[in-house]
Design a protein around this motif. Structure first.
Motif, short mmCIF file in Angstrom:
data_model
loop_
_atom_site.label_atom_id
_atom_site.label_comp_id
_atom_site.label_asym_id
_atom_site.label_seq_id
_atom_site.Cartn_x
_atom_site.Cartn_y
_atom_site.Cartn_z
N ILE A 164 30.09 36.27 37.07
CA ILE A 164 31.12 35.92 36.10
C ILE A 164 30.89 34.53 35.53
O ILE A 164 30.98 34.30 34.32
N GLU A 165 30.57 33.61 36.41
CA GLU A 165 30.33 32.23 35.98
C GLU A 165 29.18 32.15 34.98
O GLU A 165 29.24 31.42 33.99
N LEU A 166 28.12 32.92 35.22
CA LEU A 166 26.94 32.87 34.36
C LEU A 166 27.11 33.68 33.08
O LEU A 166 26.45 33.39 32.08
N GLY A 167 27.99 34.70 33.11
CA GLY A 167 28.04 35.64 32.00
C GLY A 167 29.24 35.53 31.09
O GLY A 167 29.42 36.40 30.23
N THR A 168 30.06 34.47 31.23
CA THR A 168 31.22 34.30 30.37
C THR A 168 31.15 32.94 29.67
O THR A 168 30.27 32.12 29.96
N ARG A 169 32.11 32.71 28.77
CA ARG A 169 32.15 31.43 28.06
C ARG A 169 32.24 30.25 29.04
O ARG A 169 32.82 30.39 30.12
N PRO A 170 31.76 29.09 28.66
CA PRO A 170 31.82 27.93 29.56
C PRO A 170 33.23 27.58 30.00
O PRO A 170 33.43 27.12 31.13
N GLU A 171 34.20 27.83 29.12
CA GLU A 171 35.58 27.49 29.47
C GLU A 171 36.28 28.57 30.29
O GLU A 171 37.43 28.40 30.72
N THR A 172 35.61 29.70 30.51
CA THR A 172 36.20 30.79 31.29
C THR A 172 35.98 30.57 32.78
O THR A 172 34.85 30.35 33.22
N HIS A 173 37.06 30.62 33.53
CA HIS A 173 36.97 30.48 34.98
C HIS A 173 37.85 31.55 35.61
O HIS A 173 39.08 31.46 35.59
N ILE A 174 37.23 32.58 36.14
CA ILE A 174 37.94 33.72 36.72
C ILE A 174 37.53 33.87 38.17
O ILE A 174 36.35 34.08 38.47
N ARG A 175 38.48 33.79 39.07
CA ARG A 175 38.21 33.94 40.48
C ARG A 175 38.60 35.35 40.94
O ARG A 175 39.64 35.87 40.54
N ILE A 176 37.77 35.96 41.78
CA ILE A 176 38.08 37.27 42.35
C ILE A 176 38.87 37.07 43.65
O ILE A 176 38.44 36.36 44.54
N HIS A 177 40.02 37.73 43.74
CA HIS A 177 40.86 37.66 44.93
C HIS A 177 40.83 39.01 45.65
O HIS A 177 41.01 40.06 45.02
N THR A 178 40.65 38.98 46.95
CA THR A 178 40.65 40.20 47.78
C THR A 178 41.62 40.00 48.94
O THR A 178 41.21 39.81 50.08
N PRO A 179 42.93 40.05 48.70
CA PRO A 179 43.91 39.69 49.73
C PRO A 179 43.95 40.65 50.92
O PRO A 179 44.49 40.30 51.96
N LEU A 180 43.36 41.84 50.78
CA LEU A 180 43.39 42.82 51.87
C LEU A 180 42.07 42.90 52.63
O LEU A 180 41.93 43.74 53.52
N ILE A 181 41.14 42.03 52.32
CA ILE A 181 39.76 42.21 52.78
C ILE A 181 39.63 42.33 54.29
O ILE A 181 38.77 43.05 54.79
N ASN A 182 40.49 41.66 55.05
CA ASN A 182 40.39 41.68 56.51
C ASN A 182 41.54 42.43 57.19
O ASN A 182 41.77 42.24 58.39
N LEU A 183 42.22 43.28 56.43
CA LEU A 183 43.34 44.05 56.99
C LEU A 183 42.92 45.50 57.22
O LEU A 183 42.19 46.08 56.41
N ASP A 184 43.41 46.09 58.33
CA ASP A 184 43.26 47.52 58.50
C ASP A 184 44.41 48.21 57.76
O ASP A 184 45.28 47.54 57.17
N LYS A 185 44.43 49.54 57.77
CA LYS A 185 45.44 50.25 56.97
C LYS A 185 46.86 49.98 57.46
O LYS A 185 47.78 49.87 56.64
N ALA A 186 47.03 49.85 58.76
CA ALA A 186 48.37 49.53 59.28
C ALA A 186 48.81 48.16 58.78
O ALA A 186 49.97 47.95 58.41
N GLY A 187 47.89 47.20 58.77
CA GLY A 187 48.21 45.87 58.27
C GLY A 187 48.55 45.89 56.80
O GLY A 187 49.43 45.15 56.33
N ILE A 188 47.89 46.75 56.04
CA ILE A 188 48.17 46.88 54.61
C ILE A 188 49.57 47.46 54.40
O ILE A 188 50.33 47.00 53.55
#
Length: 239
Positions: A164-188
């Protein structure tokens, strides 16, 4: 919306947001619904749904639209990625391949893996986020319960942020969030209840539209999660 129809876009002209804007990859399923609920604590939501020739496309769209209304999304977009279904290689898109229903799946990447799916989803989401001026992108990936999908690993998302950093405008800053990445299904499930997510509006079944089959790998994992969380699953099942 039929598989060959044009994408549906709503609320393209955004009102002045009260919070920063985030694009949420929203399948209509449990994980992405809880992800949207987590994101709305800090962001206004733009929900994106991808149609990729999946078996339950119409039912997922129904769930997506219901959740978008619940969350009062600032914008919604339904994109046509049906070429993934034409390419095939997954039991989610190819009717000649059986959906796994065994309680224990064989080792290795299962037939439900859609080749390079998240990369295509993220590409569409990043393009829309750049147009909207969004600063964040949320996806409901997790590594504890996913069946070995390579595009659900933390290092994959780290690499994609660099893209994303390399392929978008210089002023574009987009962060990917994965809030469930370390949760099992019960935790979700527990997090969804804590955040007031509309779990009754979600759909996870890989093959049925009216009542969830209760047998496919996604249904089994979902039912196991609700049972472990100590609450009943609010959607209807065949068995």
């Amino acid at each position: 919306m039929s598989p060959g129809s044009s994408p549906k876009t709503e609320n393209r002209k955004l009102k002045t947001p009260s919070k920063p804007l985030a694009v949420i990859l929203a399948s209509g399923g449990l994980d992405s619904c809880v992800t949207a609920a987590a994101a709305r604590r800090e962001f206004d939501l733009a929900l994106l749904h991808a149609n990729y020739g999946q078996r339950t496309l119409e039912r997922e769209l129904e769930a997506f639209r219901a959740q978008a209304a619940f969350f009062r999304a600032a914008a919604t977009l339904e994109v046509d990625l049906n070429y993934l279904g034409v390419i095939g290689g997954s039991s989610l898109t190819d009717l000649a391949l059986a959906i796994p229903t065994d309680e224990v799946e064989p080792p290795g990447i299962p037939s439900t893996y859609v080749p390079f799916r998240n990369s295509n989803f993220l590409a569409a989401a990043v393009a829309w986020a750049e147009v909207l001026g969004a600063s964040a992108l949320f996806i409901g990936a997790n590594i504890l319960d996913n069946p070995g999908y390579p595009d659900c690993r933390p290092e994959y998302f780290q690499a994609y942020e660099r893209l994303i950093e390399l392929g978008t405008r210089p002023e574009t800053h987009i962060r990917i969030h994965t809030p469930l990445i370390n949760l099992d299904k019960a935790g979700i499930v527990r997090l969804g209840l804590e955040l007031g997510a509309p779990l009754d509006l979600t759909w996870s079944c890989y093959q049925d539209h009216i009542r969830a089959c209760g047998k496919c790998s996604s249904c089994r994992l979902r039912l196991k999660g609700f049972a472990a969380a100590g609450v009943p699953d609010p959607i209807p099942y065949e068995s």
